[in-house]
Enzyme design. Structure first.
Site, mmCIF file in Angstrom:
data_model
loop_
_atom_site.group_PDB
_atom_site.id
_atom_site.type_symbol
_atom_site.label_atom_id
_atom_site.label_comp_id
_atom_site.label_asym_id
_atom_site.label_seq_id
_atom_site.Cartn_x
_atom_site.Cartn_y
_atom_site.Cartn_z
ATOM 1 N N PRO A 81 0.830 -1.219 0.000
ATOM 2 C CA PRO A 81 0.000 0.000 0.000
ATOM 3 C C PRO A 81 0.855 1.255 0.000
ATOM 4 O O PRO A 81 1.813 1.380 0.773
ATOM 5 C CB PRO A 81 -0.800 -0.135 1.293
ATOM 6 C CG PRO A 81 -0.895 -1.602 1.519
ATOM 7 C CD PRO A 81 0.426 -2.165 1.049
ATOM 8 N N CYS A 82 0.479 2.190 -0.873
ATOM 9 C CA CYS A 82 1.319 3.376 -1.080
ATOM 10 C C CYS A 82 0.687 4.655 -0.542
ATOM 11 O O CYS A 82 1.275 5.725 -0.666
ATOM 12 C CB CYS A 82 1.596 3.552 -2.575
ATOM 13 S SG CYS A 82 0.107 3.825 -3.574
ATOM 14 N N GLN A 83 -0.511 4.558 0.057
ATOM 15 C CA GLN A 83 -1.219 5.785 0.438
ATOM 16 C C GLN A 83 -0.432 6.646 1.416
ATOM 17 O O GLN A 83 -0.530 7.878 1.384
ATOM 18 C CB GLN A 83 -2.585 5.434 1.045
ATOM 19 C CG GLN A 83 -3.575 4.851 0.053
ATOM 20 C CD GLN A 83 -3.491 3.331 -0.009
ATOM 21 O OE1 GLN A 83 -2.474 2.744 0.357
ATOM 22 N NE2 GLN A 83 -4.558 2.703 -0.467
#
Length: 310
Positions: A81-83
């Site tokens: 996840p890159c958020q």
């Protein structure tokens, strides 16, 4: 002895709806399992792939990575996840999702596959998690090649820039140079050219993409690559004011792209099965690694292997 790509056993740790898995499959790799913590994504993944997939939270494994070891993978891939890193997010590494990048690195270090492929947003290289994950992989004797690729130069009609790590278990020699630039297109791929290429010509010349704020443009031409596909996809609001950057004035001929059209921009094929609510589909499509981008990386690794076999 070096394996051919068709012999590589690959597991995808953050498979989502399957962009990375499908791209590597198309490049000749043997995908044997997918893992994700989002039920809607796993449900969709299972509709499109015959190999097993598992609903699992990698953040709760407490160091027990036996489920991955049992598959005996030659390559472990994933897009954590890159958020927490993204310019579209809060850029706060303390929110917790960034820790999954460290878990990914720890799994690699424990299982020790021959290769790894990891994808993230470009801003990842400016974070502490980047330094920590790199230290874990280096300590586990992985040589790393890294690059920020523009998807529009890799067969995707979208200026989506993504960071990639490709690593090889090297023992004491951690020098690993994989050429990820040799096959880049000399010019970006436009929406029009790609949709014509796949036999799906659009009935519009301009489209609406809902901006993050009305300080930004909302009207774009199909004679350019799309900006990064996001999960937000809304009709043109009645209050929308023309922006100096708009490619055309608002007219009845301008509309948002459909969910299916957006999946094509992510280079999912026509026969890919999409089911579920529009909200979930838009989010899964936006989060996916573009299929052709994954293919591009896969072919680069294949070329590296072929040179070793010569």
């Amino acid at each position: 002895m070096s394996l051919k790509s068709t012999q590589f056993r690959v597991i995808d740790l953050f498979c989502g709806c399957g962009g990375l898995s499908l791209g590597l499959h198309n490049a000749g790799y043997n995908i044997i399992a997918g893992f994700d913590n989002w039920k809607f994504a796993i449900d969709l993944y299972q509709k499109n792939f015959k190999h097993p997939s598992f609903l699992i939270d990698l953040g709760n494994l407490e160091g027990d990575f036996s489920i991955f070891k049992d598959f005996n993978p030659d390559i472990i891939v994933g897009g954590p996840p890159c958020q927490d890193f993204s310019s579209a997010g809060k850029r706060d590494e303390t929110l917790g999702r960034g820790d999954l990048t460290l878990v990914f690195a720890e799994i690699i270090a424990t299982i020790q596959p021959q290769f790894l492929i990891m994808e993230n947003v470009p801003r990842f290289i400016k974070t502490q998690k980047y330094q920590q994950a790199k230290a874990i992989l280096k300590s586990a004797n992985y040589g790393l090649s890294e690059i920020i690729l523009d998807a529009s130069l890799c067969g995707v009609p979208q200026t989506r820039k993504r960071f990639f790590w490709i690593g090889e278990f090297r023992g004491k020699d951690d020098q690993f140079q994989l050429d990820l630039k040799a096959n880049l297109s000399p010019k970006p791929l436009t929406i029009r050219d790609y949709f014509n290429q796949i036999g799906k010509p659009l009935d519009i010349d301009h489209y609406y993409r809902h901006p993050r704020s009305y300080k930004r443009r909302g009207i774009f031409s199909i004679d350019q690559p799309s900006p990064t596909i996001r999960s937000v996809n809304r009709p043109i609001p009645k209050t929308y004011q023309p922006h100096p950057g708009d490619s055309a004035l608002i007219s009845p001929n301008i509309r948002p792209l459909t969910t299916l059209e957006r999946s094509y921009i992510q280079t999912f094929p026509e026969d890919f099965i999409f089911t579920g609510t529009k909200t979930h589909l838009e989010q899964m499509i936006a989060n996916a690694v573009p299929v052709k981008l994954a293919e591009y990386v896969g072919y680069c690794l294949t070329e590296y292997q072929e040179k070793l076999n010569c």
